[in-house]
Design an enzyme around this catalytic site. Structure first.
Site, PDB file in Angstrom:
ATOM      1  N   ASP A  52       0.822  -1.342   0.127  1.00 35.39           N
ATOM      2  CA  ASP A  52       0.046  -0.145   0.001  1.00 35.39           C
ATOM      3  C   ASP A  52       1.051   1.209   0.101  1.00 35.39           C
ATOM      4  O   ASP A  52       1.926   1.112  -0.416  1.00 35.39           O
ATOM      5  CB  ASP A  52      -1.019  -0.084   1.225  1.00 35.39           C
ATOM      6  CG  ASP A  52      -2.446   0.523   0.919  1.00 35.39           C
ATOM      7  OD1 ASP A  52      -2.419   1.684   1.008  1.00 35.39           O
ATOM      8  OD2 ASP A  52      -3.233  -0.248   1.017  1.00 35.39           O
ATOM      9  N   HIS A  86      -3.857   5.950   3.732  1.00 33.00           N
ATOM     10  CA  HIS A  86      -4.548   5.018   2.917  1.00 33.00           C
ATOM     11  C   HIS A  86      -3.962   3.562   3.530  1.00 33.00           C
ATOM     12  O   HIS A  86      -4.810   2.852   3.873  1.00 33.00           O
ATOM     13  CB  HIS A  86      -4.626   4.886   1.305  1.00 33.00           C
ATOM     14  CG  HIS A  86      -5.289   3.829   0.526  1.00 33.00           C
ATOM     15  ND1 HIS A  86      -4.950   2.510   0.600  1.00 33.00           N
ATOM     16  CD2 HIS A  86      -6.732   3.973   0.110  1.00 33.00           C
ATOM     17  CE1 HIS A  86      -5.854   1.994  -0.093  1.00 33.00           C
ATOM     18  NE2 HIS A  86      -6.868   2.975  -0.231  1.00 33.00           N
ATOM     19  N   ASN A 177     -13.860   0.173  -6.923  1.00 31.31           N
ATOM     20  CA  ASN A 177     -14.923   1.188  -6.637  1.00 31.31           C
ATOM     21  C   ASN A 177     -15.512   1.550  -7.706  1.00 31.31           C
ATOM     22  O   ASN A 177     -15.968   2.601  -8.148  1.00 31.31           O
ATOM     23  CB  ASN A 177     -14.533   2.130  -5.842  1.00 31.31           C
ATOM     24  CG  ASN A 177     -14.092   1.636  -4.446  1.00 31.31           C
ATOM     25  OD1 ASN A 177     -14.281   0.768  -3.915  1.00 31.31           O
ATOM     26  ND2 ASN A 177     -12.943   2.469  -4.002  1.00 31.31           N
ATOM     27  N   ALA A 185      -7.695  -8.208  -8.351  1.00 31.45           N
ATOM     28  CA  ALA A 185      -8.736  -9.215  -7.596  1.00 31.45           C
ATOM     29  C   ALA A 185      -9.463 -10.075  -8.610  1.00 31.45           C
ATOM     30  O   ALA A 185      -9.846 -10.951  -8.200  1.00 31.45           O
ATOM     31  CB  ALA A 185      -9.918  -8.184  -7.041  1.00 31.45           C
ATOM     32  N   TYR A 187      -8.120 -11.666 -10.877  1.00 31.95           N
ATOM     33  CA  TYR A 187      -7.434 -12.902 -11.147  1.00 31.95           C
ATOM     34  C   TYR A 187      -7.959 -14.031 -10.436  1.00 31.95           C
ATOM     35  O   TYR A 187      -8.388 -13.842  -9.119  1.00 31.95           O
ATOM     36  CB  TYR A 187      -5.974 -12.717 -11.100  1.00 31.95           C
ATOM     37  CG  TYR A 187      -5.315 -11.840 -11.947  1.00 31.95           C
ATOM     38  CD1 TYR A 187      -5.540 -11.872 -13.287  1.00 31.95           C
ATOM     39  CD2 TYR A 187      -4.516 -10.854 -11.524  1.00 31.95           C
ATOM     40  CE1 TYR A 187      -4.779 -11.134 -14.043  1.00 31.95           C
ATOM     41  CE2 TYR A 187      -3.622 -10.005 -12.139  1.00 31.95           C
ATOM     42  CZ  TYR A 187      -3.996 -10.079 -13.454  1.00 31.95           C
ATOM     43  OH  TYR A 187      -3.486  -9.022 -14.430  1.00 31.95           O
ATOM     44  N   VAL A 190      -6.846 -14.895  -6.673  1.00 39.12           N
ATOM     45  CA  VAL A 190      -6.901 -13.862  -5.726  1.00 39.12           C
ATOM     46  C   VAL A 190      -8.197 -13.571  -5.221  1.00 39.12           C
ATOM     47  O   VAL A 190      -9.272 -13.979  -6.276  1.00 39.12           O
ATOM     48  CB  VAL A 190      -6.439 -12.446  -6.119  1.00 39.12           C
ATOM     49  CG1 VAL A 190      -6.629 -11.339  -4.987  1.00 39.12           C
ATOM     50  CG2 VAL A 190      -5.086 -12.505  -6.798  1.00 39.12           C
ATOM     51  N   SER A 237     -11.371  -0.891  -0.539  1.00 41.90           N
ATOM     52  CA  SER A 237      -9.966  -0.956   0.066  1.00 41.90           C
ATOM     53  C   SER A 237     -10.175  -1.517   1.545  1.00 41.90           C
ATOM     54  O   SER A 237      -9.181  -2.000   1.896  1.00 41.90           O
ATOM     55  CB  SER A 237      -9.186   0.367  -0.149  1.00 41.90           C
ATOM     56  OG  SER A 237      -8.858   0.760  -1.339  1.00 41.90           O
TER      57      SER A 237
END
Length: 334
Positions: A52, A86, A177, A185, A187, A190, A237
């Site tokens: 991150d 974040h 979002n 994500a 894939y 994941v 997130s």
């Protein structure tokens, strides 16, 4: 108007507005400390890397190691490395210590690694994300949390993700979002995590589609911020680290289990009562129920299998908490 004699009772505002013991996001997924007290595990055995924007130093977050992969920001001190807040917010959802005021991470005792891949503008080339994944592989990380996404399907990124899966790393990522689930994500290696609000409804911004695997709280969630502060935020997130934290506490029960075992346990125990798979995937994360069915699932587990007919689906009615009622501020360059 009241008479002076009637004013002999002092009313304290805090007595009128009783705050819940823990924030709504924890109770929504049955992961509050009192709900998991009977299932205590040694989370410190589990190494989790948060890729991150970095993590601001805070007494409420224990970080094992800070890794900065942003070459242009090597002079930035650890205290100031998270320029947007974040990464700190994500790490707080996953592993914040109990502050006595209801804000606590899903896995506060996990061994946490802060891998800074985003710069002060919250941007990163895909090559740096790949570098972060290979760092995790090289350092025997168990779980990678990736609360970011791109609509670019990168061959090199997918190869890195596949390499992490081969290393038995469990990868959790924000679904995104926007309309469709984003990469990484999207894939199949994941876990793609969408967002819900306090009512148990899909957040309006949360991505949908076949790639969506689980949902977790992500709208108006209170978490840690830079310099020891707190803030309320929206986004998938925030949903992803709920799942990463849940994976950590479950994996700690038996470290000999595979990442696939933990992933399928999360899916098998999720609450499917909220709505269609298109919007909720396999359901809402339910950590307590995952512990409750652990032995039953263990007896039925088959590597790679995702549909367990022998295990009763979790369709318990969602118990809505109180409206968190936070005021959220947003600022732009204009």
């Amino acid at each position: 108007q009241t008479q002076e004699d009637d004013l002999d009772t002092v009313v304290v505002l805090e007595d009128l507005v009783k705050q819940p013991k823990y924030e709504w996001n924890l109770t929504a997924i049955h992961a509050a400390p009192d709900e998991l007290a009977a299932y205590q595990t040694d989370e410190s055995q589990v190494r989790v890397a948060v890729l991150d924007s970095g993590t601001s130093v805070s007494e409420n977050l224990d970080v094992e190691q800070y890794i900065n992969l942003v070459s242009a920001e090597q002079e930035v001190t650890t205290y100031d490395e998270d320029g947007t807040g974040h990464g700190t917010a994500v790490a707080g959802i996953l592993a914040a210590n109990d502050d006595g005021e209801g804000i606590v991470g899903v896995a506060p005792d996990v061994t946490l690694y802060s891998v800074k891949v985003f710069d002060y503008s919250n941007a990163a080339p895909i090559s740096r994300i790949i570098e972060g994944i290979y760092w995790a592989i090289d350092h025997d990380i168990h779980i990678i949390n990736m609360s970011f996404g791109t609509n670019v399907n990168s061959y090199a990124l997918h190869q890195a993700v596949k390499a992490a899966q081969e290393a038995d790393i469990l990868m959790v990522a924000a679904a995104g979002n926007s309309a469709a689930v984003e990469y990484p994500a999207a894939y199949p290696e994941v876990i793609a995590v969408g967002a819900t609000d306090y009512q148990g409804k899909r957040a309006s911004f949360s991505a949908v589609g076949e790639a969506l695997e689980l949902v977790a709280p992500g709208e108006c969630v209170l978490t840690r911020s830079f310099y020891g502060g707190i803030m309320a935020l929206n986004g998938t997130s925030l949903s992803a680290p709920h799942v990463a934290g849940a994976a950590a506490v479950l994996w700690a029960k038996d470290m000999s289990k595979s990442s696939d075992f933990i992933r399928q346990l999360l899916n098998a125990s999720a609450n499917r009562s909220l709505g269609a798979a298109e919007e909720y995937g396999n359901g809402l994360l339910d950590v307590q129920h995952a512990f409750e069915i652990y032995q039953e699932f263990e007896a039925n587990y088959v590597p790679g299998l995702s549909d367990y007919a022998g295990i009763t689906e979790n369709t318990e009615p969602y118990v809505m908490g109180e409206n968190p009622g936070y005021v959220m501020g947003s600022w732009g360059t204009k």
